[in-house]
Design a protein around this motif. Structure first.
Motif, PDB file in Angstrom:
ATOM      1  N   ALA A 186       0.828  -1.209   0.000  1.00 49.36           N
ATOM      2  CA  ALA A 186       0.000   0.000   0.000  1.00 49.36           C
ATOM      3  C   ALA A 186       0.861   1.258   0.000  1.00 49.36           C
ATOM      4  N   GLY A 240      -6.586  -3.166   8.239  1.00 52.02           N
ATOM      5  CA  GLY A 240      -7.061  -2.430   7.070  1.00 52.02           C
ATOM      6  C   GLY A 240      -7.609  -1.069   7.420  1.00 52.02           C
ATOM      7  N   SER A 247      -6.141   2.380   6.094  1.00 51.31           N
ATOM      8  CA  SER A 247      -6.969   3.264   5.268  1.00 51.31           C
ATOM      9  C   SER A 247      -6.968   4.695   5.776  1.00 51.31           C
ATOM     10  N   VAL A 307      -6.355   0.371  -0.170  1.00 51.05           N
ATOM     11  CA  VAL A 307      -6.366  -0.901   0.575  1.00 51.05           C
ATOM     12  C   VAL A 307      -7.077  -1.979  -0.235  1.00 51.05           C
TER      13      VAL A 307
END
Length: 259
Positions: free
Chosen positions: A166, A203, A207, A215
């Motif tokens: 990410a 997550g 985020s 994500v």
């Protein structure tokens, strides 16, 4: 065009400009606090109320300047007449009102906290209430979206690869943000939670920095890459079991006929 019409248009433009200054500053504060999906945050009705408060303050400041200001030697009110005077008073009213709202006369010590006494105290109360309201509205949506994203994704298989991927997808994540997230990840490893719940928490924390969309894309890429690489753990966890074809199933044995 009649002078009265031009004067009305100039006044309208002034009030519109100061309203935009107040709106942009209020929206900027909210955007900086909700990085996962700023648009959804600022369109919440409570966020709109906070933005309108800033708009009202800036327009009232311009109205006060126009109402209280004396005329110059030629009888023209300051802030009216030449374009340069109007622009100057527009900026003064817009940014001056925003500065006044965020100012305090003095600080009072209450326990271990310093409480600001002044207009900033009211604005801080409004901002805190807006934060809570927006958080409540966004919490359910974020949880549902992340639960779908992390469906059958064990924490142990993505705790290192997902943040790295990410962050690599993004171009403007600072080193400080990466270090802060490393502390969050370290604390999450020590939590006694279900592995999927840990994945959802991972997550959600991620985020906050890169956004929900990044994500989602990162998890999708991991699913495809690791499944294609033949990782048995990842494939078993992420690829749904293929139902057995009807013709391949064992035919039921008919009951024996009575003799």
């Amino acid at each position: 065009m009649q002078p009265e019409t031009l004067e009305l248009l100039a006044d309208t433009a002034q009030y519109g400009a100061v309203a935009l200054i107040g709106a942009f500053i209020g929206i900027g504060e909210l955007v900086s606090r909700y990085k996962d999906d700023p648009y959804e945050a600022i369109t919440n009705r409570h966020a709109i109320t906070y933005t309108l408060l800033n708009v009202l303050a800036s327009t009232l400041a311009l109205l006060a300047l126009k109402t209280m200001n004396p005329a110059d030697a030629e009888g023209v009110l300051l802030g009216e007449g030449p374009a340069s005077s109007r622009v100057g008073y527009t900026l003064l009213a817009g940014f001056g009102a925003m500065g006044l709202l965020r100012s305090s006369a003095f600080n009072m010590r209450v326990g271990n906290e310093d409480i600001a006494i002044g207009p900033s105290a009211l604005l801080q109360v409004m901002l805190s209430a807006t934060d809570r309201a927006v958080d409540r509205a966004r919490a359910r949506v974020r949880a549902e979206m992340m639960a779908r994203t992390m469906d059958r994704v064990p924490f142990e298989q993505i705790e290192e690869s997902l943040p790295q991927l990410a962050f690599a997808m993004m171009q403007n994540v600072s080193e400080q943000e990466k270090q802060d997230f490393a502390h969050v990840l370290s604390a999450l490893r020590e939590k006694k939670m279900d592995t999927v719940a840990k994945s959802i928490s991972l997550g959600l924390s991620l985020s906050n920095i890169v956004g929900q969309g990044v994500v989602d894309d990162a998890v999708t890429a991991l699913r495809k890459t690791l499944a294609a690489a033949g990782d048995p753990r990842f494939t078993a966890a992420l690829v749904p079991a293929t139902p057995t074809a009807p013709e391949a199933q064992e035919a039921p044995v008919p009951p024996a006929e009575p003799k």
